[in-house]
Design a protein around this motif. Sequence first.
Motif, mmCIF file in Angstrom:
data_model
loop_
_atom_site.group_PDB
_atom_site.id
_atom_site.type_symbol
_atom_site.label_atom_id
_atom_site.label_comp_id
_atom_site.label_asym_id
_atom_site.label_seq_id
_atom_site.Cartn_x
_atom_site.Cartn_y
_atom_site.Cartn_z
ATOM 1 N N ALA A 92 26.425 53.023 207.978
ATOM 2 C CA ALA A 92 26.766 53.640 206.691
ATOM 3 C C ALA A 92 26.377 52.669 205.584
ATOM 4 N N VAL A 93 25.867 53.212 204.487
ATOM 5 C CA VAL A 93 25.449 52.399 203.350
ATOM 6 C C VAL A 93 26.127 52.903 202.087
ATOM 7 N N ARG A 94 26.308 51.982 201.150
ATOM 8 C CA ARG A 94 26.895 52.312 199.849
ATOM 9 C C ARG A 94 25.841 52.124 198.773
ATOM 10 N N LEU A 95 25.727 53.112 197.915
ATOM 11 C CA LEU A 95 24.872 53.011 196.740
ATOM 12 C C LEU A 95 25.804 52.868 195.542
ATOM 13 N N HIS A 96 25.800 51.692 194.937
ATOM 14 C CA HIS A 96 26.629 51.415 193.763
ATOM 15 C C HIS A 96 25.675 51.342 192.588
ATOM 16 N N GLU A 97 25.822 52.279 191.644
ATOM 17 C CA GLU A 97 24.866 52.377 190.549
ATOM 18 C C GLU A 97 25.581 52.602 189.223
ATOM 19 N N ARG A 98 25.010 52.054 188.177
ATOM 20 C CA ARG A 98 25.403 52.385 186.804
ATOM 21 C C ARG A 98 24.244 53.202 186.253
ATOM 22 N N SER A 99 24.482 54.498 186.097
ATOM 23 C CA SER A 99 23.445 55.439 185.686
ATOM 24 C C SER A 99 23.484 55.690 184.192
ATOM 25 N N ARG A 100 22.311 55.941 183.635
ATOM 26 C CA ARG A 100 22.187 56.268 182.210
ATOM 27 C C ARG A 100 21.796 57.739 182.057
ATOM 28 N N PHE A 101 22.413 58.374 181.069
ATOM 29 C CA PHE A 101 22.191 59.789 180.804
ATOM 30 C C PHE A 101 21.908 59.993 179.328
ATOM 31 N N VAL A 102 21.134 61.035 179.033
ATOM 32 C CA VAL A 102 20.831 61.384 177.650
ATOM 33 C C VAL A 102 21.094 62.881 177.461
ATOM 34 N N HIS A 103 21.581 63.226 176.290
ATOM 35 C CA HIS A 103 21.851 64.623 175.940
ATOM 36 C C HIS A 103 20.775 65.100 174.983
#
Length: 140
Positions: free
Chosen positions: A116-127
Amino acid sequence: MAQMPQPTASQACPCGRQAGKRALTYANCCGRYLDHFETTPAPDAESLMRSRYSAFVLERGHYLLATWHASHRPASIDFDPGTKWLGLEVRNHRQLDAAHAEVEFVARQKSPGGPAVRLHERSRFVHEEGRWYYVDGDIA
């Protein structure tokens, strides 16, 4: 490639969002965005991120591509056969201004024959034009 079996409207949503201590149903959570993309955009970056997780679980590549900002959108998405998504934890959602937000999350998955693997991410979004889009993210 065939899509994964779709959850029924009354099944728990793959993203794991809860209201109180009860899991939201697919129809009342990510299903409304995935199944009605043209008329029901995700209202905020966290909801979009959760619906994108559900789209990965359900192998809904068209939704992932449609919600990826054009500046970073890949030409296609390939799913690894047999991958099991094990859960999602949203750690933080920050609205930076009216058109920008960040969501920090940990998604867990397991590929056949692998750990099992963990993906830890800080994602950026735009509106833009009434919709939130995933731009990119930093792996933590």
